[in-house]
Design a protein around this motif. Structure first.
Motif, short mmCIF file in Angstrom:
data_model
loop_
_atom_site.label_atom_id
_atom_site.label_comp_id
_atom_site.label_asym_id
_atom_site.label_seq_id
_atom_site.Cartn_x
_atom_site.Cartn_y
_atom_site.Cartn_z
N TYR A 68 -5.12 -6.24 -11.53
CA TYR A 68 -5.55 -7.32 -10.64
C TYR A 68 -4.84 -8.63 -10.94
O TYR A 68 -4.59 -9.43 -10.03
N GLU A 71 -1.58 -8.32 -9.21
CA GLU A 71 -1.81 -8.41 -7.77
C GLU A 71 -1.97 -9.87 -7.34
O GLU A 71 -1.41 -10.31 -6.34
N LYS A 72 -2.71 -10.64 -8.16
CA LYS A 72 -2.92 -12.07 -7.87
C LYS A 72 -1.59 -12.82 -7.90
O LYS A 72 -1.34 -13.68 -7.07
N GLU A 75 0.36 -11.98 -4.75
CA GLU A 75 -0.22 -12.71 -3.61
C GLU A 75 0.21 -14.17 -3.64
O GLU A 75 0.55 -14.76 -2.62
N LEU A 124 2.76 -1.76 -6.33
CA LEU A 124 1.44 -1.55 -6.92
C LEU A 124 0.72 -0.45 -6.12
O LEU A 124 0.65 -0.55 -4.90
N GLU A 126 -2.77 0.98 -5.65
CA GLU A 126 -4.15 0.67 -6.00
C GLU A 126 -4.96 1.94 -6.32
O GLU A 126 -5.75 1.94 -7.27
N ARG A 129 -3.74 3.27 -9.50
CA ARG A 129 -3.66 2.13 -10.42
C ARG A 129 -2.40 2.19 -11.30
O ARG A 129 -2.44 2.16 -12.52
N ILE A 131 1.91 0.99 -11.52
CA ILE A 131 2.90 0.00 -11.11
C ILE A 131 4.27 0.59 -11.37
O ILE A 131 4.49 1.29 -12.36
#
Ligand code: AMP
Ligand code: MG
Length: 304
Positions: A68, A71-72, A75, A124, A126, A129, A131
């Motif tokens: 996460y 991912e942040k 983004e 990624l 999800e 999970r 990468i």
């Protein structure tokens, strides 16, 4: 105070009972040490080291926390039009190598690495999970977000233990938590004369992050270059920005923003801040050899 993630973390906390306070602080320091063990790209047992070594060969399974976090970051790269990019590591390494050798990198080398990196090259998955990297040169560096994340986690540990008021200083990034919502004033340095405090900014259950080139930089052939790389050019940022201070509720977000705004500069940076909820920025801009502070394009103070 402890030496962690390459700098000092100092925590002052108000707690009833000396023993309990001591235990809470230790737990917060342990949490930051744990995060350093996950995020460091130089420690051979870290998940980031493992990704940088193997994610080009095959998808790598990672902990939900790191998933996460990455991912942040991705983004945020999109939000900043790519000004913030955790895949900048090969270029940071190139500039660090230039500093060691005492010669500037060749244009071809920069262009080649630039064509190989980019947050879009990270995949990624999800559901699994995992990468993976599309490109064999890709490497991740969380130098612009990791300390902020660690501060958020340390603050969460303190709060969980009933600490109502605490001041955390992580190599200059400061978080202040207080259940009674009191205000703390943080001194802002003159980036041209860091021993001088220019002004102060109020924070209230917030964090303030600074990105500047006056403490960390590359030095090649007697010239200093910013330690922040512009992903559009592959070169150290070279605009009129001397430093950027960002205040936000999340330390990680403030950390990422200060780096991104340093790359974007005053105009594009101010536009991004205007449309971002809950964050404020103060830019120090070089004008006629002086540092002038600007807030969203409005001058607030002038220094000689
Ligand atoms: P900060 O001091 O928080 O602004 O972070 C700077 C660090 O982030 C550098 O030392 C690099 O490790 C890394 N970095 C450099 N340029 C960028 C960039 N454009 N996007 C994300 N991280 C960067
Ligand atoms: Mg940062």
């Amino acid at each position: 105070m402890r030496y962690l993630m390459g700098t000092f973390l100092r925590i002052e906390a108000l707690h009833h009972g000396a023993d309990a306070a001591e235990r809470c602080l230790e737990e917060a320091f342990d949490e930051v040490r744990r995060i350093e063990g996950v995020l460091s790209r130089f420690r051979e047992d870290s998940q980031i080291y493992m990704l940088n070594k193997s994610a080009h060969d095959s998808p790598q399974h990672i902990d939900i926390e790191l998933f996460y976090l990455l991912e942040k970051c991705i983004e945020f790269s999109k939000r900043t039009g790519g000004a913030f990019d955790i895949t900048i590591a090969p270029l940071t390494d190139l500039w660090r190598q230039a500093e060691r050798k005492g010669i500037l990198p060749e244009k071809d080398e920069i262009d080649y690495l630039l064509s190989q990196i980019g947050y879009q090259e990270i995949i990624l998955d999800e559901d699994a999970r995992t990468i993976s990297f599309k490109n064999r040169h890709l490497k991740i560096d969380l130098g612009a977000a990791g300390k902020g994340y660690a501060l958020d986690r340390a603050a969460a540990v303190l709060k969980k233990n009933g600490i109502e008021k605490a001041y955390l200083d992580f190599g200059g990034q400061i978080s202040y938590i207080d259940e009674s919502n009191s205000v703390e004033y943080v001194g802002i340095k003159n980036p041209l004369r860091p021993e001088e405090v220019m002004t102060s900014l109020p924070i209230k259950n917030q964090s303030i992050s600074t990105s500047g080139s006056y403490e960390r930089y590359f030095e090649v052939m007697e010239r200093t270059y910013s330690h922040i790389i512009d992903p559009a050019t592959g070169r150290p940022v070279d605009n009129c920005i001397l430093s950027v201070n960002v205040i936000g509720e999340s330390a990680m977000e403030s950390d990422m923003f200060s780096t991104a705004l340093f790359v974007l500069g005053l105009d594009a940076g101010s536009r991004l801040i205007e449309k971002s909820y809950g964050v404020k920025a103060l830019f120090a801009v070089r004008e006629n050899g002086k540092a002038n502070f600007k807030k969203g394009g409005v001058e607030i103070r002038c220094v000689n």
